[in-house]
Design a protein around this motif. Structure first.
Motif, mmCIF file in Angstrom:
data_model
loop_
_atom_site.group_PDB
_atom_site.id
_atom_site.type_symbol
_atom_site.label_atom_id
_atom_site.label_comp_id
_atom_site.label_asym_id
_atom_site.label_seq_id
_atom_site.Cartn_x
_atom_site.Cartn_y
_atom_site.Cartn_z
ATOM 1 N N TYR A 84 -20.747 99.408 76.443
ATOM 2 C CA TYR A 84 -19.437 99.882 75.954
ATOM 3 C C TYR A 84 -18.651 98.710 75.361
ATOM 4 O O TYR A 84 -18.068 98.813 74.274
ATOM 5 C CB TYR A 84 -18.667 100.522 77.099
ATOM 6 C CG TYR A 84 -17.219 100.817 76.778
ATOM 7 C CD1 TYR A 84 -16.846 102.035 76.225
ATOM 8 C CD2 TYR A 84 -16.219 99.863 77.007
ATOM 9 C CE1 TYR A 84 -15.515 102.302 75.924
ATOM 10 C CE2 TYR A 84 -14.895 100.119 76.700
ATOM 11 C CZ TYR A 84 -14.548 101.339 76.154
ATOM 12 O OH TYR A 84 -13.239 101.603 75.845
ATOM 13 N N GLU A 89 -17.941 101.415 71.995
ATOM 14 C CA GLU A 89 -18.349 102.818 72.005
ATOM 15 C C GLU A 89 -17.253 103.776 72.477
ATOM 16 O O GLU A 89 -17.523 104.934 72.755
ATOM 17 C CB GLU A 89 -19.593 102.988 72.898
ATOM 18 C CG GLU A 89 -20.816 102.302 72.322
ATOM 19 C CD GLU A 89 -22.047 102.478 73.172
ATOM 20 O OE1 GLU A 89 -23.156 102.440 72.617
ATOM 21 O OE2 GLU A 89 -21.908 102.682 74.405
ATOM 22 N N SER A 115 -19.017 107.444 72.696
ATOM 23 C CA SER A 115 -20.260 107.659 71.962
ATOM 24 C C SER A 115 -21.369 106.831 72.583
ATOM 25 O O SER A 115 -21.126 105.929 73.389
ATOM 26 C CB SER A 115 -20.079 107.283 70.487
ATOM 27 O OG SER A 115 -19.742 105.914 70.370
ATOM 28 N N GLY A 116 -22.629 107.146 72.194
ATOM 29 C CA GLY A 116 -23.777 106.380 72.675
ATOM 30 C C GLY A 116 -23.910 106.435 74.185
ATOM 31 O O GLY A 116 -23.638 107.453 74.834
#
Length: 321
Positions: A84, A89, A115-116
């Motif tokens: 992160y 992210e 995200s991710g």
């Protein structure tokens, strides 16, 4: 550095590695073990989060500087927290009410998106900032003149026919309402050419004034100039007329004709004859006595110059009908 000194340094480096290689290896192994222990556990961590807002929407724009980073409390495995932080992210997305004026935004957890691998993290709490101030203005377009620095010098025996043309002479800019009224011109790059003997056409870039929130909707203009071989031509027997006479009056001009030399580009000058030249006396500009002398005027023709005008003065004899 001589060979002896090089050998001494090399020897010292070898001695350093020999003396400390166990400590270096132990430190590396400890850091690796620590990494796997930390990234394998679950932690609560206060982390930064990027604040994003669309810079523009339709015909509106955010014009003030606002805080671009907030803070959140996260919970997750160390490896996910690490990615992160490394790959940003997480985003705090702001969507204001797109109307002119100052807007106060109160961010919440609902504005946060992950995200991710960060999707495996829990956002426990939004920490700061409590409020964001966004100032929104309407975008407008305006036509402004192009300001140029153009210096063209023909080769000896050649001339520039008519004016140097800039296309377009005005360009569109786009900016917030509070800014656009202060912009009247856009400067182009300088153009300087010499020894010209052929017509030119050049693309000239406009200089971006680097004003925040100002956009040039046109970035180039076209410069054209008609360069021709210089020609002189003697023209005789040009009739001189009288304009703006009183009603029921005719005039006799003495002498009745004049001659002159026309200078300009060969393609312009060559076809000109006496019928193309308008020579006249304006009676209203100076009411003469029948014996008084006064000058004739010659209507300009595009791209030419007049020299050696003869005679310089004329007499008028008035006659009532």
């Amino acid at each position: 550095m001589n060979l002896l000194n090089k050998n001494v340094l090399f020897s010292r480096n070898n001695n350093f590695w020999e003396k400390h290689r166990v400590k270096i290896a132990s430190t590396f192994i400890a850091a690796t073990v620590w990494f796997f222990i930390v990234t394998g556990g679950t932690f609560d961590y206060e982390a930064p989060i990027q604040i994003t807002c669309p810079g523009t929407r339709n015909d509106y724009i955010v014009t003030n500087n606002y805080q671009k980073t907030g803070k959140v409390l996260l919970r997750g495995q160390g490896i996910h927290l690490l990615t992160y932080l490394l790959f940003n992210e997480g985003k705090l997305r702001i969507e204001p009410n797109w109307e002119p004026g100052l807007h106060t935004i109160h961010p919440t957890l609902e504005n946060i998106s992950l995200s991710g691998n960060a999707k495996k993290i829990s956002v426990l709490k939004y920490l700061e900032p409590d409020t964001l101030q966004l100032y929104i203005e309407k975008l407008e377009t305006k036509s402004v003149k192009v300001k140029t620095e153009i210096f063209l010098k023909p080769q000896n025996g050649f001339t520039i026919v008519d004016d140097i043309k800039i296309e377009p002479e005005e360009v569109l800019i786009r900016a917030p309402k509070s800014l656009i009224d202060s912009i009247d011109t856009i400067q182009s790059k300088r153009l300087e050419l010499s020894d010209l003997k052929y017509p030119i056409e050049r693309q000239l870039e406009l200089i971006d004034p680097q004003i925040h929130h100002l956009d040039l909707l046109t970035t180039k203009v076209t410069v054209t100039a008609d360069v021709q071989k210089l020609m002189e031509k003697q023209i005789n027997n040009i009739p001189v007329k009288v304009k703006n006479l009183p009603p029921n009056v005719t005039a006799l001009v003495i002498p009745s004709n004049l001659s002159l030399v026309v200078q300009g580009g060969v393609n312009v000058v060559f076809p000109i004859n006496e019928a193309d030249i308008d020579a006249y006396i304006d009676y209203q500009k100076q009411r003469p006595n029948s014996q008084q002398n006064f000058p004739a005027y010659i209507k300009p023709l595009p791209g030419v110059r007049y020299t050696n005008i003869e005679p310089q003065r004329f007499k008028i004899i008035l006659k009532r009908d």
